[in-house]
Design an enzyme around this catalytic site. Structure first.
Site, PDB file in Angstrom:
ATOM      1  N   ARG A  74      45.054  41.265  43.063  1.00 13.81           N
ATOM      2  CA  ARG A  74      43.829  41.791  43.665  1.00 13.81           C
ATOM      3  C   ARG A  74      42.717  41.966  42.631  1.00 13.81           C
ATOM      4  O   ARG A  74      41.563  42.156  42.991  1.00 13.81           O
ATOM      5  CB  ARG A  74      44.112  43.154  44.308  1.00 13.81           C
ATOM      6  N   TRP A  94      40.056  48.857  39.628  1.00 12.97           N
ATOM      7  CA  TRP A  94      38.979  47.898  39.370  1.00 12.97           C
ATOM      8  C   TRP A  94      37.734  48.758  39.296  1.00 12.97           C
ATOM      9  O   TRP A  94      37.316  49.330  40.303  1.00 12.97           O
ATOM     10  CB  TRP A  94      38.924  46.916  40.537  1.00 12.97           C
ATOM     11  N   ASN A  96      41.633  54.338  46.707  1.00 13.97           N
ATOM     12  CA  ASN A  96      40.776  53.150  46.800  1.00 13.97           C
ATOM     13  C   ASN A  96      39.582  53.522  47.660  1.00 13.97           C
ATOM     14  O   ASN A  96      39.728  54.271  48.622  1.00 13.97           O
ATOM     15  CB  ASN A  96      41.509  51.996  47.496  1.00 13.97           C
ATOM     16  N   GLU A 106      32.187  24.115  48.457  1.00 15.35           N
ATOM     17  CA  GLU A 106      33.487  24.703  48.122  1.00 15.35           C
ATOM     18  C   GLU A 106      33.969  24.215  46.753  1.00 15.35           C
ATOM     19  O   GLU A 106      34.475  24.998  45.946  1.00 15.35           O
ATOM     20  CB  GLU A 106      34.498  24.376  49.244  1.00 15.35           C
ATOM     21  N   HIS A 150      14.279  16.322  46.271  1.00 16.45           N
ATOM     22  CA  HIS A 150      13.271  17.360  46.543  1.00 16.45           C
ATOM     23  C   HIS A 150      13.248  18.427  45.444  1.00 16.45           C
ATOM     24  O   HIS A 150      12.719  19.509  45.646  1.00 16.45           O
ATOM     25  CB  HIS A 150      13.519  17.985  47.917  1.00 16.45           C
TER      26      HIS A 150
END
Ligand code: F6R
Length: 608
Positions: free
Chosen positions: A27, A74, A100, A481, A504
């Protein structure tokens, strides 16, 4: 982002907590800590950096005990320091808490506590909670937690233990997920199901406002007003093995190689070849309601939004429904026009992304049909939407999303087909799409077999500082992606553009030091894309082409070519994205990056 694991049972809790923390590493975190009730005292150990550091440090302490909590942090409030790491303790050191989320009114609570003589050693909002609960405690842990939470504004998923209550963990949730793992004579509590998989598949998902009191043999759940709430036990189908690297050096490459298999899991039993349609049962809409849909909005963030962009093509082509893709963080603030003929899909791997969740709540408030396309079973988005589909990608533990992306696209195509068959598509067209879909795993495997070749090419691109990824039509979201993957794991600046947009403005940057990766598949825009590629070539930029097998002319146009099998245009994201995933991965490995846990990123982004 931050992770929580707690255990109460008969086992020695330390190894359970350490293993749990390791399983939460994916995480993203920068410090970690553990608190265990040992001999009627809280023993706490914290450290900055990796779990390995903490695992070494705990050896110097007596941390035996059968109840404990642990956390990966974190940093949000305050820097990355040991003082700021969780668990935090009350002034008397008897209560420990892991949290959290964000307590919005922590400054005002802190001022109030300071006036009462409380002193703080960290910069965190969580320490404020520890002192607040401690200040309200007079023998009843549950009521002091509940009373403290009445004073709090913000989000929390928290677990609390107290030295005077060695048979209890108190857990509470508001906006930040918590899962209770049901064992035999033992219970676990965590911020997601992954660390619980080695022990149990039976999970209970707390809802916002709920407080759970967990002991060795049972647990009880209460609402905000302390009314008993009956909870359902959900059995998770993810296996323990799926959450391992299975011999691969990183989760990311394992998950890239998982794609053919999990793609089959996503579509299995969800289509009817004879009728040429999809049968996704969780939508909870009647055929009449489905026919009444005049507009589809796909809401997501990052990679999931690129899956949404691929889905837009499918919805418009197959179902003829005008479809928009909205980045969730923008959607809710632009006062979107929504009515009861609008169908909104929230697309999310984690099912916990705060921006997506907030946007879906906004859409619901305005009367749209709101459905989810989600990977994590029991996640908040899955539970808050009025129906939808799990994408069955299995646990995705690398921060950079790969297999969830392809499965999101697969489900969006199936939905588009299902709507299309109710509105305008012939069975024959539906069958053609399905037959092409069934060939996808084989085509994915053909790309994966080229890993060595892609690696060889990728390594020669590792020293550039900039790159463009170009595509047109359905290959444009693929370019986006590919570019995102390179940025996030290799830390190379790159941008995705529509091939036709280069002239462009962006073409001004091209030079021999600014290579271009272009997807030039054999589709209706092939000739147009080819002209764009020629323009790039003329500027002396190094060129890597993703081209369709058999297109020999690509070789004379580019410095490097990766051939992909020909696929029906709408399905190309399911095949053409794979070489770009491997490309980014191999560059990141060559550069020595922390592929699975890239800097500054978290797997589940639970703050806005
Ligand atoms: C990129 C990536 C992120 C996520 C985004 C949404 O590789 O993983 O861009 O796609 O944060 O996350 P979910 O899908 O969990 O809502």
């Amino acid at each position: 982002m931050c992770g929580i694991i707690g255990y109460i049972g008969k086992k020695d809790t330390l190894p359970v907590l350490i293993q749990g923390l390791r399983r939460l590493e994916y995480r993203g975190y920068d410090s970690a800590g553990i608190a265990i009730i040992n001999d009627q005292k809280i023993q706490r150990v914290r450290s900055v950096g990796k779990i390995d550091t903490l695992a070494e440090k705990v050896k110097d302490f007596d941390l035996s005990g059968t109840v404990g909590i642990a956390h990966t942090r974190w940093a949000t409030h305050g820097g990355v320091t040991e003082e700021n790491a969780h668990p935090h303790v009350s002034l008397d050191g008897k209560l420990a808490i892991c949290h959290n989320g964000i307590i919005e009114n922590y400054r005002e609570l802190k001022d109030e506590l300071e006036k009462k003589g409380f002193t703080f050693v960290s910069e965190t909002d969580t320490e404020v909670l520890a002192h607040l609960i401690g200040s309200l405690y007079s023998g009843n842990l549950v009521s002091s937690v509940e009373a403290a939470l009445m004073r709090v504004r913000g989000t929390y998923g928290l677990v609390v233990v107290h030295a005077d209550h060695p048979d209890m963990i108190v857990a509470a949730r508001m906006g930040s997920p918590l899962v209770i793992g049901v064992g035999k004579g033992e219970y676990f509590v965590a911020s997601d199901a992954t660390p619980l998989l080695p022990y149990t598949s039976d999970m209970v998902f707390l809802d916002d406002g709920e407080v759970a009191v967990i002991s060795r043999d049972s647990f009880e759940t209460f609402s905000k007003t302390h009314t008993h709430v009956e909870k359902e036990v959900t059995t998770i189908e993810w296996s323990e093995a799926e959450a391992q690297t299975q011999g691969y050096p990183h989760f990311m490459i394992k998950e890239i190689f998982d794609q053919p298999t999990v793609f089959e899991d996503a579509i299995r039993g969800r289509y009817d070849l004879e009728e040429g349609t999809a049968r996704l049962s969780g939508l909870n809409m009647t055929d009449t309601q489905m026919r009444s849909v005049k507009r589809v909005i796909l809401i997501a963030c990052g990679t999931a939004s690129y899956a949404g962009m691929a889905g837009k093509y499918a919805f418009e082509r197959l179902a003829g429904i005008p479809t928009e893709v909205d980045v969730a963080s923008e959607f809710r603030y632009r006062d979107p026009i929504i009515d009861s003929e609008t169908l909104v899909f929230g697309i999310s791997q984690s099912g916990e992304t705060a921006d997506t969740l907030a946007a879906l709540r906004e859409a619901k408030r305005k009367g749209a049909f709101v459905r989810g396309i989600v990977n994590v079973v029991g996640s908040t988005i899955a539970r808050e939407t009025d129906g939808g589909t799990y994408i069955h990608a299995g646990p995705e533990l690398a921060v950079a999303s790969t297999k969830a992306y392809t499965n999101m696209v697969a489900i969006l195509i199936l939905y588009a087909l299902q709507f299309g068959r109710l509105k305008r598509l012939t069975p024959a067209t539906g069958q053609r799409v399905l037959k092409a879909l069934l060939e996808v795993p084989h085509k994915m495997n053909r790309v994966l077999e080229m890993r060595e070749k892609i690696k060889e090419i990728a390594r020669t691109y590792k020293d550039y500082h900039n790159m463009y990824f170009l595509g047109r039509g359905i290959n444009y979201p693929i370019a986006l992606e590919g570019s995102l993957k390179l940025k996030e794991i290799a830390y190379i600046h790159s941008e995705g553009y529509q091939g036709g947009e280069m002239k462009h403005g962006p073409i001004a940057l091209l030079s021999k030091d600014f290579p271009v990766v272009a997807i030039m598949a054999k589709d209706q825009l092939y000739e147009k894309m080819r002209s764009n590629v020629e323009e790039v070539r003329a500027r002396g930029a190094r060129l890597l082409l993703i081209a369709t097998e058999g297109d020999e002319s690509a070789k004379s146009l580019a410095d490097d070519v990766i051939y992909v099998p020909e696929t029906m245009e709408l399905l190309q994201p399911l095949v053409n994205t794979l070489p770009l995933q491997i490309f980014a991965y191999e560059i990141a490995v060559a550069l020595g990056r922390d592929v699975d846990r890239p800097r500054n990123l978290a797997k589940s982004v639970t703050v806005e």
